[in-house]
Design a protein around this motif. Sequence first.
Motif, PDB file in Angstrom:
ATOM      1  N   PRO A 179       0.840  -1.197   0.000  1.00 42.40           N
ATOM      2  CA  PRO A 179       0.000   0.000   0.000  1.00 42.40           C
ATOM      3  C   PRO A 179       0.872   1.242   0.000  1.00 42.40           C
ATOM      4  O   PRO A 179       1.996   1.242   0.484  1.00 42.40           O
ATOM      5  CB  PRO A 179      -0.807  -0.111   1.300  1.00 42.40           C
ATOM      6  CG  PRO A 179      -0.140  -1.158   2.104  1.00 42.40           C
ATOM      7  CD  PRO A 179       0.731  -1.978   1.208  1.00 42.40           C
ATOM      8  N   LEU A 180       0.326   2.298  -0.581  1.00 38.88           N
ATOM      9  CA  LEU A 180       1.026   3.575  -0.596  1.00 38.88           C
ATOM     10  C   LEU A 180       1.010   4.173   0.794  1.00 38.88           C
ATOM     11  O   LEU A 180       0.024   4.058   1.511  1.00 38.88           O
ATOM     12  CB  LEU A 180       0.354   4.539  -1.574  1.00 38.88           C
ATOM     13  CG  LEU A 180       0.294   4.064  -3.023  1.00 38.88           C
ATOM     14  CD1 LEU A 180      -0.587   4.990  -3.830  1.00 38.88           C
ATOM     15  CD2 LEU A 180       1.684   4.011  -3.611  1.00 38.88           C
ATOM     16  N   LEU A 196      -4.089  14.854  -5.301  1.00 38.69           N
ATOM     17  CA  LEU A 196      -3.180  15.169  -6.402  1.00 38.69           C
ATOM     18  C   LEU A 196      -2.107  14.087  -6.538  1.00 38.69           C
ATOM     19  O   LEU A 196      -1.653  13.792  -7.640  1.00 38.69           O
ATOM     20  CB  LEU A 196      -2.550  16.546  -6.217  1.00 38.69           C
ATOM     21  CG  LEU A 196      -3.495  17.720  -6.479  1.00 38.69           C
ATOM     22  CD1 LEU A 196      -2.812  19.037  -6.140  1.00 38.69           C
ATOM     23  CD2 LEU A 196      -3.984  17.720  -7.922  1.00 38.69           C
ATOM     24  N   ALA A 197      -1.728  13.504  -5.412  1.00 37.57           N
ATOM     25  CA  ALA A 197      -0.740  12.413  -5.458  1.00 37.57           C
ATOM     26  C   ALA A 197      -1.303  11.196  -6.185  1.00 37.57           C
ATOM     27  O   ALA A 197      -0.548  10.405  -6.749  1.00 37.57           O
ATOM     28  CB  ALA A 197      -0.303  12.047  -4.046  1.00 37.57           C
ATOM     29  N   VAL A 198      -2.625  11.045  -6.194  1.00 39.05           N
ATOM     30  CA  VAL A 198      -3.260   9.927  -6.896  1.00 39.05           C
ATOM     31  C   VAL A 198      -2.963  10.008  -8.388  1.00 39.05           C
ATOM     32  O   VAL A 198      -2.812   8.997  -9.060  1.00 39.05           O
ATOM     33  CB  VAL A 198      -4.798   9.936  -6.663  1.00 39.05           C
ATOM     34  CG1 VAL A 198      -5.513   8.985  -7.601  1.00 39.05           C
ATOM     35  CG2 VAL A 198      -5.103   9.604  -5.222  1.00 39.05           C
ATOM     36  N   THR A 199      -2.847  11.216  -8.903  1.00 44.36           N
ATOM     37  CA  THR A 199      -2.677  11.392 -10.346  1.00 44.36           C
ATOM     38  C   THR A 199      -1.213  11.529 -10.747  1.00 44.36           C
ATOM     39  O   THR A 199      -0.914  12.084 -11.789  1.00 44.36           O
ATOM     40  CB  THR A 199      -3.465  12.623 -10.845  1.00 44.36           C
ATOM     41  OG1 THR A 199      -2.957  13.778 -10.182  1.00 44.36           O
ATOM     42  CG2 THR A 199      -4.932  12.466 -10.608  1.00 44.36           C
ATOM     43  N   ASP A 200      -0.314  10.998  -9.960  1.00 46.05           N
ATOM     44  CA  ASP A 200       1.099  10.971 -10.331  1.00 46.05           C
ATOM     45  C   ASP A 200       1.204  10.179 -11.634  1.00 46.05           C
ATOM     46  O   ASP A 200       1.230   8.951 -11.637  1.00 46.05           O
ATOM     47  CB  ASP A 200       1.925  10.332  -9.217  1.00 46.05           C
ATOM     48  CG  ASP A 200       3.403  10.310  -9.524  1.00 46.05           C
ATOM     49  OD1 ASP A 200       3.773  10.267 -10.717  1.00 46.05           O
ATOM     50  OD2 ASP A 200       4.188  10.327  -8.568  1.00 46.05           O
ATOM     51  N   ILE A 257      -7.334  -2.684 -13.304  1.00 47.69           N
ATOM     52  CA  ILE A 257      -7.012  -1.254 -13.302  1.00 47.69           C
ATOM     53  C   ILE A 257      -7.974  -0.498 -12.399  1.00 47.69           C
ATOM     54  O   ILE A 257      -7.559   0.357 -11.615  1.00 47.69           O
ATOM     55  CB  ILE A 257      -7.001  -0.691 -14.736  1.00 47.69           C
ATOM     56  CG1 ILE A 257      -5.759  -1.215 -15.459  1.00 47.69           C
ATOM     57  CG2 ILE A 257      -7.029   0.835 -14.729  1.00 47.69           C
ATOM     58  CD1 ILE A 257      -5.694  -0.881 -16.934  1.00 47.69           C
ATOM     59  N   ALA A 258      -9.254  -0.803 -12.471  1.00 44.29           N
ATOM     60  CA  ALA A 258     -10.221  -0.140 -11.583  1.00 44.29           C
ATOM     61  C   ALA A 258      -9.879  -0.431 -10.126  1.00 44.29           C
ATOM     62  O   ALA A 258      -9.909   0.463  -9.274  1.00 44.29           O
ATOM     63  CB  ALA A 258     -11.641  -0.594 -11.905  1.00 44.29           C
ATOM     64  N   SER A 259      -9.523  -1.664  -9.836  1.00 41.29           N
ATOM     65  CA  SER A 259      -9.142  -2.041  -8.477  1.00 41.29           C
ATOM     66  C   SER A 259      -7.899  -1.278  -8.030  1.00 41.29           C
ATOM     67  O   SER A 259      -7.827  -0.775  -6.899  1.00 41.29           O
ATOM     68  CB  SER A 259      -8.890  -3.551  -8.421  1.00 41.29           C
ATOM     69  OG  SER A 259      -8.457  -3.925  -7.141  1.00 41.29           O
ATOM     70  N   TYR A 260      -6.916  -1.181  -8.910  1.00 37.70           N
ATOM     71  CA  TYR A 260      -5.692  -0.447  -8.584  1.00 37.70           C
ATOM     72  C   TYR A 260      -5.992   1.019  -8.286  1.00 37.70           C
ATOM     73  O   TYR A 260      -5.483   1.585  -7.304  1.00 37.70           O
ATOM     74  CB  TYR A 260      -4.675  -0.571  -9.725  1.00 37.70           C
ATOM     75  CG  TYR A 260      -3.547   0.413  -9.592  1.00 37.70           C
ATOM     76  CD1 TYR A 260      -2.613   0.286  -8.564  1.00 37.70           C
ATOM     77  CD2 TYR A 260      -3.429   1.483 -10.468  1.00 37.70           C
ATOM     78  CE1 TYR A 260      -1.582   1.205  -8.419  1.00 37.70           C
ATOM     79  CE2 TYR A 260      -2.406   2.397 -10.324  1.00 37.70           C
ATOM     80  CZ  TYR A 260      -1.483   2.260  -9.306  1.00 37.70           C
ATOM     81  OH  TYR A 260      -0.475   3.183  -9.159  1.00 37.70           O
ATOM     82  N   LEU A 261      -6.816   1.654  -9.126  1.00 41.09           N
ATOM     83  CA  LEU A 261      -7.123   3.067  -8.912  1.00 41.09           C
ATOM     84  C   LEU A 261      -7.899   3.274  -7.613  1.00 41.09           C
ATOM     85  O   LEU A 261      -7.647   4.241  -6.880  1.00 41.09           O
ATOM     86  CB  LEU A 261      -7.883   3.634 -10.114  1.00 41.09           C
ATOM     87  CG  LEU A 261      -7.074   3.678 -11.419  1.00 41.09           C
ATOM     88  CD1 LEU A 261      -7.968   4.082 -12.576  1.00 41.09           C
ATOM     89  CD2 LEU A 261      -5.879   4.602 -11.299  1.00 41.09           C
ATOM     90  N   LEU A 262      -8.817   2.372  -7.306  1.00 44.69           N
ATOM     91  CA  LEU A 262      -9.530   2.446  -6.022  1.00 44.69           C
ATOM     92  C   LEU A 262      -8.545   2.327  -4.862  1.00 44.69           C
ATOM     93  O   LEU A 262      -8.580   3.105  -3.918  1.00 44.69           O
ATOM     94  CB  LEU A 262     -10.568   1.327  -5.921  1.00 44.69           C
ATOM     95  CG  LEU A 262     -11.880   1.560  -6.621  1.00 44.69           C
ATOM     96  CD1 LEU A 262     -12.658   0.255  -6.728  1.00 44.69           C
ATOM     97  CD2 LEU A 262     -12.689   2.628  -5.914  1.00 44.69           C
ATOM     98  N   GLN A 263      -7.674   1.340  -4.952  1.00 50.48           N
ATOM     99  CA  GLN A 263      -6.682   1.128  -3.895  1.00 50.48           C
ATOM    100  C   GLN A 263      -5.789   2.348  -3.749  1.00 50.48           C
ATOM    101  O   GLN A 263      -5.451   2.756  -2.642  1.00 50.48           O
ATOM    102  CB  GLN A 263      -5.851  -0.124  -4.216  1.00 50.48           C
ATOM    103  CG  GLN A 263      -4.778  -0.471  -3.216  1.00 50.48           C
ATOM    104  CD  GLN A 263      -3.426   0.154  -3.543  1.00 50.48           C
ATOM    105  OE1 GLN A 263      -3.108   0.428  -4.695  1.00 50.48           O
ATOM    106  NE2 GLN A 263      -2.645   0.385  -2.528  1.00 50.48           N
TER     107      GLN A 263
END
Length: 159
Positions: A3-4, A17-21, A115-121
């Motif tokens: 996890p991040l 904003l860090a989500v959109t790195d 990919i959807a799961s990754y973006l949610l996570q």
Amino acid sequence: MPPLSPPVMLSLSARLLAVTDTIVVASICRNLVESVELREFERAEVIAEATRTYIRVTPLATAVDDPHDAPDLYRSLAALWLELRFEWRRHNMVANYETVRTGSCAPIVTVRASIASYLLQRIESLLERDHRERLRDTAMELLDACRLDVERSSTTVCA
């Protein structure tokens, strides 16, 4: 994938904003796409879909970045989170039904779900516990409002 780690003492908008790195997210999405056998146009399509999804977070985070507007940011984030959650659920349902019916599912369905799961996570891991709880509560409010809208429209149509 570990996890991040949430950034320390950053506002919700800064965390988002860090989500959109772009470098990190694009790299992970490309790795997911390249891990399955897809036709070239399918690869391009999935990467474009993923890019559109995570880029939607930037205007959300920058438009509502005043701490006094936090409730509006949570409502907007909750709507985006629900979109991703429903997208993930839809892809998983298709994969499950297709697997039961035929013994396998199309790789494009699997990679879209991944990919959807990754973006949610990614979104969830960048939020502190109280942010996640507030997100959950706001999402429930949105779902309740949708339920009421459906009930009203069904009684109007039936009347």
